[in-house]
Design a protein around this motif. Sequence first.
Motif, PDB file in Angstrom:
ATOM      1  N   MET A  95       0.834  -1.212   0.000  1.00  0.00           N
ATOM      2  CA  MET A  95       0.000   0.000   0.000  1.00  0.00           C
ATOM      3  C   MET A  95       0.866   1.257   0.000  1.00  0.00           C
ATOM      4  O   MET A  95       0.567   2.226  -0.701  1.00  0.00           O
ATOM      5  CB  MET A  95      -0.932   0.015   1.218  1.00  0.00           C
ATOM      6  N   ALA A  96       1.936   1.246   0.772  1.00  0.00           N
ATOM      7  CA  ALA A  96       2.844   2.402   0.808  1.00  0.00           C
ATOM      8  C   ALA A  96       3.465   2.637  -0.563  1.00  0.00           C
ATOM      9  O   ALA A  96       3.565   3.786  -1.017  1.00  0.00           O
ATOM     10  CB  ALA A  96       3.930   2.183   1.864  1.00  0.00           C
ATOM     11  N   ASN A 146       2.948   5.940  -2.965  1.00  0.00           N
ATOM     12  CA  ASN A 146       4.074   6.690  -3.530  1.00  0.00           C
ATOM     13  C   ASN A 146       3.936   6.832  -5.044  1.00  0.00           C
ATOM     14  O   ASN A 146       4.236   7.890  -5.606  1.00  0.00           O
ATOM     15  CB  ASN A 146       5.407   6.016  -3.188  1.00  0.00           C
ATOM     16  N   ILE A 147       3.506   5.774  -5.699  1.00  0.00           N
ATOM     17  CA  ILE A 147       3.319   5.814  -7.147  1.00  0.00           C
ATOM     18  C   ILE A 147       2.246   6.825  -7.515  1.00  0.00           C
ATOM     19  O   ILE A 147       2.434   7.661  -8.402  1.00  0.00           O
ATOM     20  CB  ILE A 147       2.977   4.411  -7.705  1.00  0.00           C
ATOM     21  N   VAL A 148       1.117   6.760  -6.810  1.00  0.00           N
ATOM     22  CA  VAL A 148       0.021   7.694  -7.089  1.00  0.00           C
ATOM     23  C   VAL A 148       0.480   9.130  -6.866  1.00  0.00           C
ATOM     24  O   VAL A 148       0.213  10.014  -7.691  1.00  0.00           O
ATOM     25  CB  VAL A 148      -1.214   7.366  -6.210  1.00  0.00           C
ATOM     26  N   SER A 149       1.192   9.361  -5.793  1.00  0.00           N
ATOM     27  CA  SER A 149       1.690  10.707  -5.490  1.00  0.00           C
ATOM     28  C   SER A 149       2.628  11.218  -6.582  1.00  0.00           C
ATOM     29  O   SER A 149       2.526  12.369  -7.009  1.00  0.00           O
ATOM     30  CB  SER A 149       2.412  10.692  -4.147  1.00  0.00           C
ATOM     31  N   SER A 150       3.529  10.346  -7.040  1.00  0.00           N
ATOM     32  CA  SER A 150       4.478  10.780  -8.070  1.00  0.00           C
ATOM     33  C   SER A 150       3.778  11.044  -9.400  1.00  0.00           C
ATOM     34  O   SER A 150       4.160  11.966 -10.137  1.00  0.00           O
ATOM     35  CB  SER A 150       5.611   9.773  -8.235  1.00  0.00           C
ATOM     36  N   MET A 181       3.979   6.235 -17.549  1.00  0.00           N
ATOM     37  CA  MET A 181       3.419   4.956 -17.992  1.00  0.00           C
ATOM     38  C   MET A 181       4.023   3.784 -17.209  1.00  0.00           C
ATOM     39  O   MET A 181       3.310   2.855 -16.828  1.00  0.00           O
ATOM     40  CB  MET A 181       3.624   4.757 -19.493  1.00  0.00           C
ATOM     41  N   LYS A 182       5.325   3.821 -16.949  1.00  0.00           N
ATOM     42  CA  LYS A 182       5.971   2.762 -16.171  1.00  0.00           C
ATOM     43  C   LYS A 182       5.397   2.720 -14.757  1.00  0.00           C
ATOM     44  O   LYS A 182       5.114   1.651 -14.213  1.00  0.00           O
ATOM     45  CB  LYS A 182       7.486   2.978 -16.120  1.00  0.00           C
ATOM     46  N   ASN A 183       5.233   3.895 -14.165  1.00  0.00           N
ATOM     47  CA  ASN A 183       4.663   3.958 -12.821  1.00  0.00           C
ATOM     48  C   ASN A 183       3.211   3.498 -12.815  1.00  0.00           C
ATOM     49  O   ASN A 183       2.763   2.830 -11.878  1.00  0.00           O
ATOM     50  CB  ASN A 183       4.772   5.377 -12.256  1.00  0.00           C
ATOM     51  N   TYR A 184       2.476   3.846 -13.851  1.00  0.00           N
ATOM     52  CA  TYR A 184       1.078   3.415 -13.950  1.00  0.00           C
ATOM     53  C   TYR A 184       1.003   1.889 -14.013  1.00  0.00           C
ATOM     54  O   TYR A 184       0.191   1.277 -13.319  1.00  0.00           O
ATOM     55  CB  TYR A 184       0.420   4.040 -15.188  1.00  0.00           C
ATOM     56  N   GLU A 185       1.868   1.291 -14.833  1.00  0.00           N
ATOM     57  CA  GLU A 185       1.904  -0.173 -14.931  1.00  0.00           C
ATOM     58  C   GLU A 185       2.241  -0.804 -13.586  1.00  0.00           C
ATOM     59  O   GLU A 185       1.621  -1.800 -13.181  1.00  0.00           O
ATOM     60  CB  GLU A 185       2.931  -0.617 -15.969  1.00  0.00           C
ATOM     61  N   ALA A 186       3.221  -0.229 -12.889  1.00  0.00           N
ATOM     62  CA  ALA A 186       3.594  -0.752 -11.574  1.00  0.00           C
ATOM     63  C   ALA A 186       2.426  -0.613 -10.601  1.00  0.00           C
ATOM     64  O   ALA A 186       2.176  -1.505  -9.780  1.00  0.00           O
ATOM     65  CB  ALA A 186       4.822  -0.015 -11.048  1.00  0.00           C
ATOM     66  N   GLY A 187       1.693   0.492 -10.688  1.00  0.00           N
ATOM     67  CA  GLY A 187       0.537   0.711  -9.827  1.00  0.00           C
ATOM     68  C   GLY A 187      -0.568  -0.291 -10.087  1.00  0.00           C
ATOM     69  O   GLY A 187      -1.172  -0.830  -9.151  1.00  0.00           O
ATOM     70  N   VAL A 188      -0.835  -0.580 -11.345  1.00  0.00           N
ATOM     71  CA  VAL A 188      -1.863  -1.566 -11.694  1.00  0.00           C
ATOM     72  C   VAL A 188      -1.446  -2.942 -11.184  1.00  0.00           C
ATOM     73  O   VAL A 188      -2.261  -3.686 -10.634  1.00  0.00           O
ATOM     74  CB  VAL A 188      -2.117  -1.587 -13.218  1.00  0.00           C
ATOM     75  N   SER A 189      -0.183  -3.272 -11.324  1.00  0.00           N
ATOM     76  CA  SER A 189       0.320  -4.553 -10.834  1.00  0.00           C
ATOM     77  C   SER A 189       0.148  -4.650  -9.316  1.00  0.00           C
ATOM     78  O   SER A 189      -0.287  -5.690  -8.798  1.00  0.00           O
ATOM     79  CB  SER A 189       1.794  -4.707 -11.213  1.00  0.00           C
ATOM     80  N   LEU A 190       0.476  -3.586  -8.607  1.00  0.00           N
ATOM     81  CA  LEU A 190       0.298  -3.575  -7.161  1.00  0.00           C
ATOM     82  C   LEU A 190      -1.177  -3.691  -6.779  1.00  0.00           C
ATOM     83  O   LEU A 190      -1.529  -4.397  -5.831  1.00  0.00           O
ATOM     84  CB  LEU A 190       0.885  -2.302  -6.552  1.00  0.00           C
ATOM     85  N   CYS A 191      -2.044  -3.006  -7.508  1.00  0.00           N
ATOM     86  CA  CYS A 191      -3.492  -3.103  -7.246  1.00  0.00           C
ATOM     87  C   CYS A 191      -3.966  -4.537  -7.382  1.00  0.00           C
ATOM     88  O   CYS A 191      -4.753  -5.023  -6.556  1.00  0.00           O
ATOM     89  CB  CYS A 191      -4.276  -2.204  -8.196  1.00  0.00           C
TER      90      CYS A 191
END
Length: 73
Positions: free
Chosen positions: A12-13, A17-21, A33-43
């Motif tokens: 979650m942390a 951080n990804i959402v904030s950035s 886009m890389k951060n978005y992909e990482a965020g979707v993977s974490l979700c």
Amino acid sequence: MANKSESYENMMAKLENIVSSIENGEMTLEDTMKNYEAGVSLCNKLYKYLNDAEGKIEILSGDKEKDFTGDEK
């Protein structure tokens, strides 16, 4: 469950951080886009983690929810 080395709170942390950035808007489109992909993977990992936990709770409770009104005899 999800990766045993990562706790729910840790994932979650990372997601926060990804959402904030991303919201900051100072990254390039490629980095966004890389951060978005990482965020979707974490979700997806978090969703699976919660579903697994829910399943365990249902097993432990015997799939029976009781009304705790105090009127048990």
